[in-house]
Structure formats: structure tokens, C-alpha cells
Scaffold this motif. Structure first.
Motif, PDB file in Angstrom:
ATOM      1  N   GLU A   1      10.443  10.703 -11.545  1.00  0.00           N
ATOM      2  CA  GLU A   1      10.090  10.371 -12.920  1.00  0.00           C
ATOM      3  C   GLU A   1       8.802  11.083 -13.349  1.00  0.00           C
ATOM      4  O   GLU A   1       8.724  11.705 -14.413  1.00  0.00           O
ATOM      5  CB  GLU A   1       9.919   8.861 -13.039  1.00  0.00           C
ATOM      6  N   ALA A   2       7.801  10.998 -12.466  1.00  0.00           N
ATOM      7  CA  ALA A   2       6.515  11.615 -12.797  1.00  0.00           C
ATOM      8  C   ALA A   2       6.633  13.127 -12.889  1.00  0.00           C
ATOM      9  O   ALA A   2       6.022  13.767 -13.761  1.00  0.00           O
ATOM     10  CB  ALA A   2       5.467  11.241 -11.741  1.00  0.00           C
TER      11      ALA A   2
ATOM     12  N   VAL B   1       0.868  -1.176   0.000  1.00  0.00           N
ATOM     13  CA  VAL B   1       0.000   0.000   0.000  1.00  0.00           C
ATOM     14  C   VAL B   1       0.904   1.225   0.000  1.00  0.00           C
ATOM     15  O   VAL B   1       1.844   1.308   0.761  1.00  0.00           O
ATOM     16  CB  VAL B   1      -0.962   0.042   1.200  1.00  0.00           C
ATOM     17  N   CYS B   2       0.592   2.128  -0.893  1.00  0.00           N
ATOM     18  CA  CYS B   2       1.465   3.277  -1.062  1.00  0.00           C
ATOM     19  C   CYS B   2       0.636   4.535  -1.239  1.00  0.00           C
ATOM     20  O   CYS B   2      -0.533   4.488  -1.590  1.00  0.00           O
ATOM     21  CB  CYS B   2       2.325   3.142  -2.316  1.00  0.00           C
ATOM     22  N   VAL B   3       1.289   5.630  -1.008  1.00  0.00           N
ATOM     23  CA  VAL B   3       0.675   6.874  -1.415  1.00  0.00           C
ATOM     24  C   VAL B   3       0.819   6.943  -2.924  1.00  0.00           C
ATOM     25  O   VAL B   3       1.684   6.298  -3.495  1.00  0.00           O
ATOM     26  CB  VAL B   3       1.358   8.076  -0.750  1.00  0.00           C
ATOM     27  N   ALA B   4      -0.034   7.697  -3.543  1.00  0.00           N
ATOM     28  CA  ALA B   4      -0.018   7.764  -4.997  1.00  0.00           C
ATOM     29  C   ALA B   4       1.141   8.650  -5.458  1.00  0.00           C
ATOM     30  O   ALA B   4       0.965   9.830  -5.723  1.00  0.00           O
ATOM     31  CB  ALA B   4      -1.342   8.297  -5.505  1.00  0.00           C
ATOM     32  N   ASP B   5       2.309   8.050  -5.516  1.00  0.00           N
ATOM     33  CA  ASP B   5       3.515   8.823  -5.807  1.00  0.00           C
ATOM     34  C   ASP B   5       3.439   9.517  -7.151  1.00  0.00           C
ATOM     35  O   ASP B   5       3.708  10.709  -7.272  1.00  0.00           O
ATOM     36  CB  ASP B   5       4.733   7.900  -5.789  1.00  0.00           C
ATOM     37  N   VAL B   6       3.058   8.745  -8.139  1.00  0.00           N
ATOM     38  CA  VAL B   6       3.023   9.303  -9.488  1.00  0.00           C
ATOM     39  C   VAL B   6       2.008  10.434  -9.563  1.00  0.00           C
ATOM     40  O   VAL B   6       2.299  11.531 -10.043  1.00  0.00           O
ATOM     41  CB  VAL B   6       2.678   8.200 -10.506  1.00  0.00           C
ATOM     42  N   LEU B   7       0.821  10.173  -9.038  1.00  0.00           N
ATOM     43  CA  LEU B   7      -0.219  11.189  -9.060  1.00  0.00           C
ATOM     44  C   LEU B   7       0.207  12.447  -8.312  1.00  0.00           C
ATOM     45  O   LEU B   7       0.036  13.574  -8.802  1.00  0.00           O
ATOM     46  CB  LEU B   7      -1.500  10.624  -8.449  1.00  0.00           C
ATOM     47  N   SER B   8       0.785  12.265  -7.137  1.00  0.00           N
ATOM     48  CA  SER B   8       1.196  13.404  -6.323  1.00  0.00           C
ATOM     49  C   SER B   8       2.175  14.286  -7.080  1.00  0.00           C
ATOM     50  O   SER B   8       2.009  15.514  -7.159  1.00  0.00           O
ATOM     51  CB  SER B   8       1.872  12.933  -5.036  1.00  0.00           C
ATOM     52  N   ALA B   9       3.184  13.651  -7.614  1.00  0.00           N
ATOM     53  CA  ALA B   9       4.220  14.417  -8.309  1.00  0.00           C
ATOM     54  C   ALA B   9       3.638  15.088  -9.544  1.00  0.00           C
ATOM     55  O   ALA B   9       4.023  16.203  -9.913  1.00  0.00           O
ATOM     56  CB  ALA B   9       5.381  13.506  -8.691  1.00  0.00           C
ATOM     57  N   THR B  10       2.690  14.426 -10.169  1.00  0.00           N
ATOM     58  CA  THR B  10       2.043  15.002 -11.354  1.00  0.00           C
ATOM     59  C   THR B  10       1.244  16.242 -10.983  1.00  0.00           C
ATOM     60  O   THR B  10       1.303  17.280 -11.669  1.00  0.00           O
ATOM     61  CB  THR B  10       1.115  13.952 -11.994  1.00  0.00           C
ATOM     62  N   ILE B  11       0.522  16.144  -9.894  1.00  0.00           N
ATOM     63  CA  ILE B  11      -0.261  17.295  -9.448  1.00  0.00           C
ATOM     64  C   ILE B  11       0.646  18.481  -9.169  1.00  0.00           C
ATOM     65  O   ILE B  11       0.366  19.617  -9.565  1.00  0.00           O
ATOM     66  CB  ILE B  11      -1.070  16.940  -8.175  1.00  0.00           C
TER      67      ILE B  11
ATOM     68  N   GLU C   1      -1.359  16.164  -0.389  1.00  0.00           N
ATOM     69  CA  GLU C   1      -1.456  15.386   0.839  1.00  0.00           C
ATOM     70  C   GLU C   1      -1.173  13.905   0.632  1.00  0.00           C
ATOM     71  O   GLU C   1      -1.683  13.275  -0.280  1.00  0.00           O
ATOM     72  CB  GLU C   1      -2.850  15.535   1.433  1.00  0.00           C
ATOM     73  N   THR C   2      -0.356  13.365   1.516  1.00  0.00           N
ATOM     74  CA  THR C   2      -0.136  11.923   1.577  1.00  0.00           C
ATOM     75  C   THR C   2      -0.374  11.525   3.019  1.00  0.00           C
ATOM     76  O   THR C   2       0.519  11.560   3.832  1.00  0.00           O
ATOM     77  CB  THR C   2       1.306  11.566   1.193  1.00  0.00           C
ATOM     78  N   SER C   3      -1.570  11.146   3.310  1.00  0.00           N
ATOM     79  CA  SER C   3      -1.956  10.950   4.695  1.00  0.00           C
ATOM     80  C   SER C   3      -1.528   9.591   5.259  1.00  0.00           C
ATOM     81  O   SER C   3      -1.937   8.542   4.763  1.00  0.00           O
ATOM     82  CB  SER C   3      -3.468  11.103   4.805  1.00  0.00           C
ATOM     83  N   GLY C   4      -0.721   9.630   6.286  1.00  0.00           N
ATOM     84  CA  GLY C   4      -0.318   8.406   6.965  1.00  0.00           C
ATOM     85  C   GLY C   4      -1.524   7.724   7.583  1.00  0.00           C
ATOM     86  O   GLY C   4      -1.614   6.502   7.627  1.00  0.00           O
TER      87      GLY C   4
ATOM     88  N   THR D   1      -3.107   2.066  -3.735  1.00  0.00           N
ATOM     89  CA  THR D   1      -2.629   3.413  -3.416  1.00  0.00           C
ATOM     90  C   THR D   1      -3.778   4.247  -2.877  1.00  0.00           C
ATOM     91  O   THR D   1      -4.938   4.009  -3.199  1.00  0.00           O
ATOM     92  CB  THR D   1      -2.068   4.123  -4.665  1.00  0.00           C
ATOM     93  N   ILE D   2      -3.432   5.216  -2.035  1.00  0.00           N
ATOM     94  CA  ILE D   2      -4.456   6.139  -1.573  1.00  0.00           C
ATOM     95  C   ILE D   2      -4.457   7.367  -2.466  1.00  0.00           C
ATOM     96  O   ILE D   2      -3.435   7.774  -3.013  1.00  0.00           O
ATOM     97  CB  ILE D   2      -4.242   6.575  -0.114  1.00  0.00           C
ATOM     98  N   GLU D   3      -5.611   7.918  -2.587  1.00  0.00           N
ATOM     99  CA  GLU D   3      -5.783   9.151  -3.348  1.00  0.00           C
ATOM    100  C   GLU D   3      -4.880  10.231  -2.777  1.00  0.00           C
ATOM    101  O   GLU D   3      -4.573  10.245  -1.595  1.00  0.00           O
ATOM    102  CB  GLU D   3      -7.221   9.634  -3.213  1.00  0.00           C
TER     103      GLU D   3
END
Lengths: 314, 314
Positions: free
Chosen positions: B189-190, B149-159, B275-278, B303-305
Motif C-alpha cells: 500500500e505504501a 513491535v514491528c519494523v516500520a513497514d510503511v516508512l520502509s516502503a516509502t523510502i 534496513e529492518t534489523s531483527g 516500530t523501529i526506525e
DNA sequence: ATAACTTTCGCAAACGTTTGCGAAACGGTT
DNA sequence: AACCGTTTCGCAAACGTTTGCGAAAGTTAT
């Protein structure tokens, strides 16, 4: 598989002198080959020794408690203990459930910080009857005959007051936490006692960060030259207000706090604070626990030293 | 004391239909009178069900992990599980010892975050053979067939990249963490992929807060108009540099981060962050664990939103 | 009263260790 | 060869539960 009895295996694994070196080696080899791991439950059941500590805290997610936990966990591991961590969420009911859990798991000892709501500590005294040591930390009951480890509240507040005195401040706002906590009472009393009477001092109790921010804004409006923050929670609110007002520290306004040290270092200039280390407190709590385990029936209140860490905020 | 056999007591306490209501009541009364608590060790030994999860983390004392832990602990309690928390100190050796501890305690499952040093994950795959579910979170191995389970790394960096694009920034310093971590790779990368190619972008890897501060000072010297911080650790260093340089945010320089949310709210204006909520990640990890326990052999990466939380820093 | 159920409970084994005690095997001394 | 002392190991009980199975007691129908 080795043609040996269970007892021989057990003794071989534990390096018992009755067992020959040859046998021990054979046993150990097979054990690693099968990667055998002893069953903790069976051991604890048989020996009625648990090597498990319970740790109850309002929440793990807190500047002070997390370092306390980190510290206790570290020591526990070094001493072959495991840690069961439980959160009370500041709710006395859950706190009691957690205590029950500790008993069911036959913990060897409990570290606990009272929830700020807790009035009745009967559930804790029950542990004394069971001869399970309980170490209270940080928020501790206001009574004798129990083991407590605390930061040096009186000393900390005294140091702060003296620092303000020396700096010849004129108008101080002193922000404290919830008035019912013993920690608040001690700090407030010591501060009041030591602050120079010629200094105009306003005392306020903030229950949380936003309230602290409100009070700080009020302080700014009234041209305070110094704000004292009893805790990180309060400091955060105060800093928010100061940044909003675009005031320069320490020229426009001075800030001093009692803190774990993390938050003060986030700002520039860094905030001057009296250190109350959760890490050190954890070490102290653990050694106090070990003393209890070793049979010391000596109940006492221990405190960790605190010292001034100079930032540039006053 | 009641003239009943052990088995009857056992059944009465568990509300077994074979036992009459009268007997149940007598048993329960005596049980509370004696305040009996069942011995978890015996239960677990007999049933070989442990109701215990292991949680391994580099350190408890961390903005992200502490909220993750708080979350998992909360869910565990609600579901009648206990949590054994272990710190690896980012040391693969201790990490292995902790895994051994988990096995000895016959945990029902393990939540684990790799230490940033870990290369060999054989000790983890061993759990699969034992049919003990392992949920990796945050820092996860770079392989298939495991639960992550991960934070949405790609999405976060894209945003983040898109936000910078929209604001028409010209000169960006992007500060990332340790280059060997998968989390760093994905975000880098993202970000690279999405950032407007017309923007002059400098990429740097900071291993810790002081390094981040150094890099931020360099950015300021070179008149960067925006700094992106991949993590709180980096954000803290960057903010220190900006405060030292007495720059106004966002007029002199803009800041944007990926963060748990606590640190960004310490400053004014508050820092805009993705936000990447623990806390949310903890909930997700737990539900993933429950799915495994229920028999779902379905390995997947969840992944979490993540979403943009606007402060005033860009 | 007997048979046939139903309700209510007890016996005993099992989980995986530890440990006191006794016994077999071995070596050495007469 | 008989005796004694060591070394090396095994037996069995115990820790506190759970649970399949069987049995006693109670109830109802014949």
C-alpha cells in the motif's frame, strides 16, 4: 468441585487404571472446561525429571547453528522435551554462566558447542559427575571419553582435494579458518595429505570474512585457478573478491567450498561444495542424547556423512 | 552440616539482613564447596515467578528471526531470564501446542510471531486473561489492544519508492510476498501510494524464492530497469535470475530491497536496501516486555526506525 | 539484677504435583 | 448373613524452596 481427592484427579488425568472410566470422563471434562494446565515446575520438582535440554551455542545467528538448532528443537518437541537455548557469544565466562543456568534448571542433558576461546573444560566434566549427559557438537574438545557429534571433517576435505585433483588444477589457494580449532586442523591436515603434490598450493588462515576477501584478492592477483573455502564465512569473502574482479566462474577461476549449502546456492553458477548439514547433525546429536538417556554409557565420536554437491563452479 | 536450619541457609544465601556476617560466610563457603545450585523448579513453584520467557517463531533458521532471537536471548540473560524457544513450522496446530507448553511452564511472558497460516488468535487472547504479557513481532495480528513491535513497514516502503522516484526509473517490477500477510499489505500500500505515477510499475506476489526468480526472469525479458524486493527471500531469487542473465548491476538493471542486511552484502556491487534489523527489533520487543512486566497496561504498536543503506545497485 | 531492646535464628506452612499404601464400597459366592 | 475378591478412591509424605512470625540469645540501660 467434583467431590474427589487430589490424588484421584491426578490419576484420572494420567489415565491410571485404578480410576473408573466414569470418573475419568468427569475429571477430563472439568479440566478442559477450566482449561487446566499442569504445573511443570511442580511435576519436575516432585519427579526430579525435567524434560528440558540445554543448548549452548556461540550465537544463534549463524548459517550452521541455526539449522542445527531448528533440527534439535524439532526432535525435542516430538519427544516431549523443551529446549533452553543459550548463547555464549564466544566468551568462556558467559559459557560458564550458561552451564550454571543449565544446572539450576536441572536440565536432563546439554548440547554444546565450545566457544573458540575455551581451553578449560572442567565445568563440562562436572556434568559427568552429576550424570547429566553432554553432547558436544561441531567445535568439540580434543579428548577421549566424551560424546561428540561432528561433520566428517577428514572425509569432507578429502573429497574436496580429490575433486581438485581430478580437475587437473595447477594453482590452488586453500583458505582455512582459525588455526587453533580442531575442525580447522582436521580439515587442513586431510586436505594437505590428499591434494596432488604437483599442484602449487598456498595455505592461508582467515579469521573472518574480510580477511578471506583480502586473501582472495591476493589469489586473483597471483593468477590462482582455484580457491578452496573451508567454511561459509570464508566463501562469502571470496565471492565478494571474485565479483569485484569481475571474474567468470569457473572459466577464470574455480571455487569449491565446505558448506551448509545455503550460501553456495545464492550465486550463479552455484558453488560446488561438500555438504555439512547442520540439520542432519542436529538429528544425530539428538539420537545420541537419547541413547545416553537410555543409559548407554558408551562414549563415542559420531560423524555425519558428507557428500559433494555439484554446482558449476569447478 | 553447619547445625543451621533450612531457613537460615536460605536467608544466608540470599544475603538477608537478619543473618549475621559470620554465618553468611560459613554458609557461602560450604555452598561453593559442595557446589550447590538452587533448584529453579522449587523456587518457581514456591514463588510462582518463573523468570522464563517463551519465544515462538515459524523457524529458527531464518535471516531475520535468528538475529531477533539472538537479540532477545542476549537481553534475557542480562536480566536473569531464560528463554524457551519454540518453532511452529508455520503450522497453527503446532503453534497451539507451543502455547500450551508455555502455559505449562508458567512463562512470565511470550514473544510470538504468527505463523502465516494463523487466522484464529483465541489461544493468544487466553494469555491476556492469565495476565501473561504477549508481545507480537513481525507478523502481527491485525487488531487493536495488543502489544506489537514491528519494523516500520510503511516508512520502509516509502523510502524505497522515493529512492526509485529520484533515480528517475521508468519501468519497475515490484515483488511482494504472500498477499494475506499484514506486512505485505502495508508495504504494498505504501509503495503504491508513493511511487511516481509516471513510472510503469508491475506488482507481483511471490510465495517463495523460486517464484521470485521466475518473476525476475519475466521482468528481465520485459526490459525492466528496476526490481524491488520486499524481502530477503525474494531478493535471493531475483539475484539468481540476474546472475543467470549475466546482467550488470546497476547499469543493465537496478535492484533495491527491504532487508535485514546480510544478504545484500553478499553481492558486488552490494544491494541498496532499507534496513529492518531483527537485532533492533529484538531489543525493542524486550523492552516492551519489561514495560509490561512492570505493570504498564498500555497496549501499543511500536516500530523501529528504518533507513536506507546505500549499496551500488541503484 | 531486672527490664527493655536488638540481633540472630528456627518452626511450620505453602507452592502443585506424584505415589505407596490402606480403606471403603461394591459384587458375588456360600 | 457372613465372607472374600475387586474395584475405586483418599491419606499423607515428599520434592526444594520462601517467608511470616515467634522465640532464644545477646546487649544495653536502669
Amino acid at each position: 468441585m467434583l467431590g474427589l481427592s487430589i490424588s484421584t484427579i491426578s490419576r484420572a488425568l494420567k489415565n491410571h487404571p485404578d480410576i473408573s472410566e466414569k470418573t475419568k470422563q468427569r475429571v477430563n471434562e472439568l479440566a478442559t472446561a477450566l482449561d487446566y494446565e499442569p504445573n511443570t515446575n511442580a511435576i519436575q520438582l516432585r519427579t526430579s525429571k525435567s524434560n528440558l535440554f540445554g543448548l549452548i551455542v556461540p550465537t544463534v545467528s549463524n548459517f550452521f547453528y541455526d539449522s542445527f538448532i531448528a533440527s534439535v528443537e524439532e526432535e525435542s518437541r516430538k519427544n516431549n522435551y523443551s529446549l533452553m537455548i543459550l548463547q555464549s557469544g564466544d566468551d568462556p565466562v558467559i559459557e560458564m554462566q550458561n552451564l550454571k543456568l543449565c544446572r539450576q534448571n536441572r536440565v536432563s542433558g546439554v548440547f554444546t558447542c565450545l566457544s573458540s576461546q575455551t581451553i578449560n573444560i572442567d565445568s563440562f566434566t562436572k556434568f559427568k559427575d552429576l550424570e547429566i549427559p553432554v553432547i558436544f557438537f561441531d567445535l568439540v574438545p580434543d579428548m577421549q571419553g566424551i560424546n561428540k557429534v561432528c561433520v566428517a571433517d577428514v572425509l569432507s576435505a578429502t573429497i574436496v582435494a580429490n575433486t581438485i585433483n581430478i580437475k587437473k588444477k595447477k594453482k590452488v589457494f586453500a583458505l582455512f579458518g582459525k588455526p587453533n580449532l580442531s575442525i580447522t586442523k582436521k580439515r587442513l591436515e586431510a586436505f594437505k595429505y590428499n591434494i596432488d603434490k604437483k599442484i602449487v598450493t598456498t595455505y592461508l588462515h582467515a579469521n573472518n570474512t574480510p580477511e578471506a576477501e583480502q586473501f582472495a584478492m591476493e589469489a586473483i592477483k597471483q593468477n590462482a585457478d582455484t580457491i578452496f573455502c573451508m567454511s561459509d564465512e570464508i566463501l562469502v569473502g571470496v565471492m565478494k573478491a571474485i565479483q569485484k574482479a569481475q571474474l567468470q566462474i569457473p572459466t577464470d577461476i574455480a571455487v569449491i567450498a565446505i558448506s551448509n549449502g545455503f550460501i553456495p546456492k545464492l550465486y550463479y553458477p552455484e558453488i560446488t561444495y561438500v555438504e555439512t548439514s547442520g540439520y542432519k547433525l542436529g538429528k544425530l546429536a539428538f539420537s545420541s542424547m537419547m541413547a545416553c538417556m537410555a543409559g548407554s554409557a558408551f562414549m563415542q565420536e559420531l560423524t555425519i556423512e558428507s557428500m559433494l554437491v555439484e554446482g558449476g563452479s569447478i
